[in-house]
Motif scaffolding. Structure first.
Motif, PDB file in Angstrom:
ATOM      1  N   SER A  61      42.714  49.913  43.492  1.00 32.14           N
ATOM      2  CA  SER A  61      43.326  48.635  43.867  1.00 32.14           C
ATOM      3  C   SER A  61      43.343  47.659  42.706  1.00 32.14           C
ATOM      4  O   SER A  61      44.208  46.772  42.642  1.00 32.14           O
ATOM      5  N   PHE A  62      42.408  47.794  41.761  1.00 30.84           N
ATOM      6  CA  PHE A  62      42.425  46.945  40.564  1.00 30.84           C
ATOM      7  C   PHE A  62      43.621  47.281  39.682  1.00 30.84           C
ATOM      8  O   PHE A  62      44.356  46.392  39.240  1.00 30.84           O
ATOM      9  N   PHE A  63      43.833  48.569  39.435  1.00 33.64           N
ATOM     10  CA  PHE A  63      44.965  48.970  38.600  1.00 33.64           C
ATOM     11  C   PHE A  63      46.288  48.649  39.297  1.00 33.64           C
ATOM     12  O   PHE A  63      47.272  48.291  38.640  1.00 33.64           O
ATOM     13  N   HIS A  64      46.320  48.773  40.620  1.00 32.32           N
ATOM     14  CA  HIS A  64      47.526  48.418  41.369  1.00 32.32           C
ATOM     15  C   HIS A  64      47.812  46.925  41.232  1.00 32.32           C
ATOM     16  O   HIS A  64      48.986  46.521  41.157  1.00 32.32           O
ATOM     17  N   LEU A  65      46.775  46.115  41.195  1.00 35.36           N
ATOM     18  CA  LEU A  65      46.943  44.669  40.975  1.00 35.36           C
ATOM     19  C   LEU A  65      47.653  44.411  39.654  1.00 35.36           C
ATOM     20  O   LEU A  65      48.628  43.642  39.596  1.00 35.36           O
ATOM     21  N   HIS A  93      45.550  56.884  32.327  1.00 35.71           N
ATOM     22  CA  HIS A  93      45.099  57.069  33.713  1.00 35.71           C
ATOM     23  C   HIS A  93      46.116  57.952  34.432  1.00 35.71           C
ATOM     24  O   HIS A  93      47.278  57.568  34.578  1.00 35.71           O
ATOM     25  N   PRO A  94      45.708  59.136  34.894  1.00 37.64           N
ATOM     26  CA  PRO A  94      46.684  60.074  35.471  1.00 37.64           C
ATOM     27  C   PRO A  94      47.373  59.562  36.735  1.00 37.64           C
ATOM     28  O   PRO A  94      48.478  60.013  37.066  1.00 37.64           O
ATOM     29  N   GLN A  95      46.764  58.598  37.430  1.00 38.44           N
ATOM     30  CA  GLN A  95      47.362  58.080  38.658  1.00 38.44           C
ATOM     31  C   GLN A  95      48.160  56.797  38.428  1.00 38.44           C
ATOM     32  O   GLN A  95      48.861  56.337  39.338  1.00 38.44           O
ATOM     33  N   PHE A  96      48.034  56.229  37.245  1.00 37.69           N
ATOM     34  CA  PHE A  96      48.757  54.988  36.938  1.00 37.69           C
ATOM     35  C   PHE A  96      49.397  55.064  35.550  1.00 37.69           C
ATOM     36  O   PHE A  96      49.152  54.214  34.687  1.00 37.69           O
ATOM     37  N   LEU A 153      34.920  46.935  51.264  1.00 36.76           N
ATOM     38  CA  LEU A 153      35.502  48.003  52.077  1.00 36.76           C
ATOM     39  C   LEU A 153      37.027  47.932  52.047  1.00 36.76           C
ATOM     40  O   LEU A 153      37.708  48.963  51.963  1.00 36.76           O
ATOM     41  N   ARG A 154      37.566  46.734  52.110  1.00 33.84           N
ATOM     42  CA  ARG A 154      39.012  46.575  52.004  1.00 33.84           C
ATOM     43  C   ARG A 154      39.501  46.913  50.592  1.00 33.84           C
ATOM     44  O   ARG A 154      40.581  47.488  50.422  1.00 33.84           O
ATOM     45  N   ALA A 155      38.727  46.521  49.586  1.00 31.78           N
ATOM     46  CA  ALA A 155      39.122  46.815  48.203  1.00 31.78           C
ATOM     47  C   ALA A 155      39.194  48.321  47.964  1.00 31.78           C
ATOM     48  O   ALA A 155      40.002  48.797  47.164  1.00 31.78           O
ATOM     49  N   ILE A 156      38.349  49.083  48.669  1.00 28.14           N
ATOM     50  CA  ILE A 156      38.387  50.547  48.570  1.00 28.14           C
ATOM     51  C   ILE A 156      39.561  51.118  49.353  1.00 28.14           C
ATOM     52  O   ILE A 156      40.266  52.014  48.883  1.00 28.14           O
ATOM     53  N   ALA A 157      39.792  50.585  50.556  1.00 23.05           N
ATOM     54  CA  ALA A 157      40.735  51.202  51.489  1.00 23.05           C
ATOM     55  C   ALA A 157      42.180  50.740  51.330  1.00 23.05           C
ATOM     56  O   ALA A 157      43.101  51.472  51.697  1.00 23.05           O
ATOM     57  N   GLU A 158      42.387  49.530  50.800  1.00 20.12           N
ATOM     58  CA  GLU A 158      43.730  48.941  50.778  1.00 20.12           C
ATOM     59  C   GLU A 158      44.171  48.682  49.342  1.00 20.12           C
ATOM     60  O   GLU A 158      43.563  47.875  48.632  1.00 20.12           O
ATOM     61  N   LYS A 159      45.247  49.327  48.931  1.00 18.47           N
ATOM     62  CA  LYS A 159      45.703  49.164  47.549  1.00 18.47           C
ATOM     63  C   LYS A 159      46.141  47.734  47.257  1.00 18.47           C
ATOM     64  O   LYS A 159      46.073  47.267  46.124  1.00 18.47           O
ATOM     65  N   ASP A 160      46.603  47.011  48.291  1.00 20.77           N
ATOM     66  CA  ASP A 160      47.085  45.641  48.099  1.00 20.77           C
ATOM     67  C   ASP A 160      45.990  44.589  48.292  1.00 20.77           C
ATOM     68  O   ASP A 160      46.297  43.394  48.328  1.00 20.77           O
ATOM     69  N   TYR A 161      44.740  45.016  48.416  1.00 19.40           N
ATOM     70  CA  TYR A 161      43.689  44.052  48.757  1.00 19.40           C
ATOM     71  C   TYR A 161      43.651  42.867  47.800  1.00 19.40           C
ATOM     72  O   TYR A 161      43.672  41.707  48.224  1.00 19.40           O
ATOM     73  N   PHE A 162      43.581  43.114  46.501  1.00 19.33           N
ATOM     74  CA  PHE A 162      43.478  42.011  45.545  1.00 19.33           C
ATOM     75  C   PHE A 162      44.753  41.174  45.529  1.00 19.33           C
ATOM     76  O   PHE A 162      44.703  39.945  45.368  1.00 19.33           O
ATOM     77  N   LEU A 163      45.887  41.810  45.709  1.00 17.93           N
ATOM     78  CA  LEU A 163      47.148  41.066  45.801  1.00 17.93           C
ATOM     79  C   LEU A 163      47.141  40.150  47.026  1.00 17.93           C
ATOM     80  O   LEU A 163      47.601  39.003  46.962  1.00 17.93           O
ATOM     81  N   ILE A 219      44.889  32.955  36.424  1.00 23.46           N
ATOM     82  CA  ILE A 219      43.739  33.358  35.619  1.00 23.46           C
ATOM     83  C   ILE A 219      42.720  33.898  36.596  1.00 23.46           C
ATOM     84  O   ILE A 219      42.083  33.138  37.339  1.00 23.46           O
ATOM     85  N   LEU A 220      42.616  35.223  36.648  1.00 29.93           N
ATOM     86  CA  LEU A 220      41.800  35.892  37.659  1.00 29.93           C
ATOM     87  C   LEU A 220      40.464  36.306  37.061  1.00 29.93           C
ATOM     88  O   LEU A 220      40.398  37.153  36.163  1.00 29.93           O
ATOM     89  N   HIS A 221      39.397  35.700  37.569  1.00 32.98           N
ATOM     90  CA  HIS A 221      38.036  36.019  37.157  1.00 32.98           C
ATOM     91  C   HIS A 221      37.488  37.049  38.151  1.00 32.98           C
ATOM     92  O   HIS A 221      37.314  36.746  39.339  1.00 32.98           O
ATOM     93  N   LEU A 222      37.236  38.256  37.703  1.00 33.35           N
ATOM     94  CA  LEU A 222      36.821  39.328  38.604  1.00 33.35           C
ATOM     95  C   LEU A 222      35.417  39.811  38.263  1.00 33.35           C
ATOM     96  O   LEU A 222      35.117  40.139  37.103  1.00 33.35           O
ATOM     97  N   ASP A 223      34.572  39.845  39.280  1.00 29.80           N
ATOM     98  CA  ASP A 223      33.261  40.470  39.154  1.00 29.80           C
ATOM     99  C   ASP A 223      33.455  41.972  38.951  1.00 29.80           C
ATOM    100  O   ASP A 223      34.537  42.523  39.220  1.00 29.80           O
ATOM    101  N   LEU A 224      32.422  42.648  38.498  1.00 27.51           N
ATOM    102  CA  LEU A 224      32.501  44.100  38.339  1.00 27.51           C
ATOM    103  C   LEU A 224      31.895  44.818  39.542  1.00 27.51           C
ATOM    104  O   LEU A 224      32.597  45.366  40.373  1.00 27.51           O
ATOM    105  N   ASN A 225      30.568  44.789  39.641  1.00 27.78           N
ATOM    106  CA  ASN A 225      29.876  45.578  40.650  1.00 27.78           C
ATOM    107  C   ASN A 225      30.160  45.060  42.059  1.00 27.78           C
ATOM    108  O   ASN A 225      30.053  43.870  42.330  1.00 27.78           O
ATOM    109  N   ASN A 226      30.539  45.992  42.927  1.00 29.81           N
ATOM    110  CA  ASN A 226      30.912  45.684  44.314  1.00 29.81           C
ATOM    111  C   ASN A 226      32.177  44.834  44.411  1.00 29.81           C
ATOM    112  O   ASN A 226      32.425  44.218  45.442  1.00 29.81           O
ATOM    113  N   THR A 227      32.951  44.804  43.341  1.00 29.32           N
ATOM    114  CA  THR A 227      34.267  44.168  43.372  1.00 29.32           C
ATOM    115  C   THR A 227      35.320  45.143  42.850  1.00 29.32           C
ATOM    116  O   THR A 227      36.202  45.545  43.579  1.00 29.32           O
ATOM    117  N   ILE A 228      35.220  45.541  41.579  1.00 28.25           N
ATOM    118  CA  ILE A 228      36.147  46.576  41.096  1.00 28.25           C
ATOM    119  C   ILE A 228      35.402  47.877  40.783  1.00 28.25           C
ATOM    120  O   ILE A 228      36.044  48.894  40.490  1.00 28.25           O
TER     121      ILE A 228
END
Length: 369
Positions: free
Chosen positions: A154-158, A195-198, A334-344, A38-47
């Motif tokens: 990275s959110f959609f990749h999660l 979403h054209p990329q996902f 910065l990692r969430a922007i740069a790394e697709k696997d960050y949240f994973l 059960i993943l509780h995710l903030d919005l601003n500065n998170t996704i």
């Protein structure tokens, strides 16, 4: 998506002393099963890298975030001095003070005298956020004539990867701001294959509850509402925990900013999160950029639900340090922007750390006799 039930909760009960650094598993590894997430995710500065509540666009939001992960210390002259040209969510030393604490958040940080050291970091991550293709009101934001991602890839990749792994999971978006309706609409569209990329997201059997809920707190209780649903902790503190645990798909709740402000922005007024070490089947994790190891400056109010093994229930406040990188994750934007696997990666680390935490809890419970 709704569901709540519970048991009587008494007031705070003292936790036993730590069972030691080395823990021999009470449940053999082959018998351990992967819990529902059960993943509780903030919005601003998170996704998201923007904030409609403060009116910050992409550039201001990224600059403002950078000012929170740049560190210095008070030098011999009494002035704040930069001690590292590397960004970090955690202080590099005990006496380190981030730029934001000393001078306040700065929406033009990378253009300042000190911030120019980090101009390359800023420019590189702005480049990573650029959108390739046509504008799409659901997934893009425009600034200075350029298109950028609104919700981080990275959110959609999660979502896609957890589904591919066959993991049971739900997503609960948690924010003090006003972006929830638009974010939920965009996620709903992504899961419909728009979403054209996902495009693969349309294969996910995830529903999106488009109606945002609210969480409101006072000294007597915490109340969750959404539509006609109302769940309260009054009398049974685990009610909201059970409601969240029973959720499926994706939903969102606006937390109580005024309560956090009235509690001087300390953990006691923050976003409530309940953890139940007795629950072998579920793991709650919250990811938020404002999680701090200092209780006077953090955003989550952690409540641990306990069972002493004799049928009596208890709950207690848990300091951030107890659950940091176990159930509480401070977003590295910065990692969430740069790394697709960050949240994973965050989830994997928390699962590993929680297993140790859980085994220690079992040892303490066993000691009750």
């Amino acid at each position: 998506m709704d569901g709540a039930n519970g048991y009587e909760i008494s007031n705070r009960e003292e936790e036993d002393k730590d069972a030691g650094d080395t823990v021999q598993p009470l449940i053999p590894a082959l018998q351990q099963k992967r819990r529902k997430l059960i993943l509780h995710l903030d919005l601003n500065n998170t996704i998201l890298v923007s904030d409609t509540a403060t009116g910050q666009g992409l550039r201001e939001a990224l600059n403002s975030y950078l000012s929170t992960v740049v560190w210095g210390q008070i030098g011999n002259t009494g002035e704040w001095e930069l001690i590292s040209d590397q960004t970090s969510v955690k202080p590099p030393s005990q006496d380190a003070i981030n730029y934001c604490t000393q001078f306040g958040r700065d929406g033009s940080f990378s253009d300042s005298k000190i911030g120019r050291v980090f101009k390359e970091v800023f420019t590189r991550h702005m480049g990573l956020l650029q959108w390739q293709g046509k504008a799409d009101d659901l997934f893009t934001q425009r600034e200075d004539g350029q298109l950028y991602h609104w919700i981080l890839p990275s959110f959609f990749h999660l979502l896609s990867t957890l589904h591919q792994q066959g993991r049971p999971f739900s997503i609960i978006l948690r924010t003090f701001g006003t972006d929830l309706p638009n974010v939920l609409q965009s996620v709903h569209a992504a899961l419909a294959g728009k979403h054209p990329q996902f495009p693969q997201l349309q294969e996910l059997p995830l529903s999106v509850e488009l109606t945002p809920g609210k969480i409101r707190c006072n000294k007597r209780e915490t109340v969750l509402t959404r539509g006609t649903t109302r769940v309260s902790t009054k009398g049974k503190e685990r009610n909201i925990y059970d409601y969240f645990t029973a959720m499926s798909g994706i939903g969102g709740f606006q937390d109580h900013f005024d309560w956090w402000a009235r509690n001087s922005f300390t953990s006691s007024g923050g976003k409530p999160l309940w953890i139940d070490p007795n629950d072998c089947d579920n793991l709650h994790i919250i990811i938020d950029d404002n999680i701090r190891l200092t209780e006077t400056d953090t955003i989550v109010n952690s409540r641990v639900l306990l069972d002493n093994g004799k049928g009596r229930k208890a709950s207690r406040n848990a300091p951030t340090s107890e659950l940091y990188d176990i159930c509480l994750v401070q977003t590295d934007l910065l990692r969430a922007i740069a790394e697709k696997d960050y949240f994973l990666d965050c989830v994997r680390a928390c699962e590993e750390n929680y297993e140790t935490y859980f085994q220690k809890f079992l040892l303490r419970r066993q000691s009750y006799g």
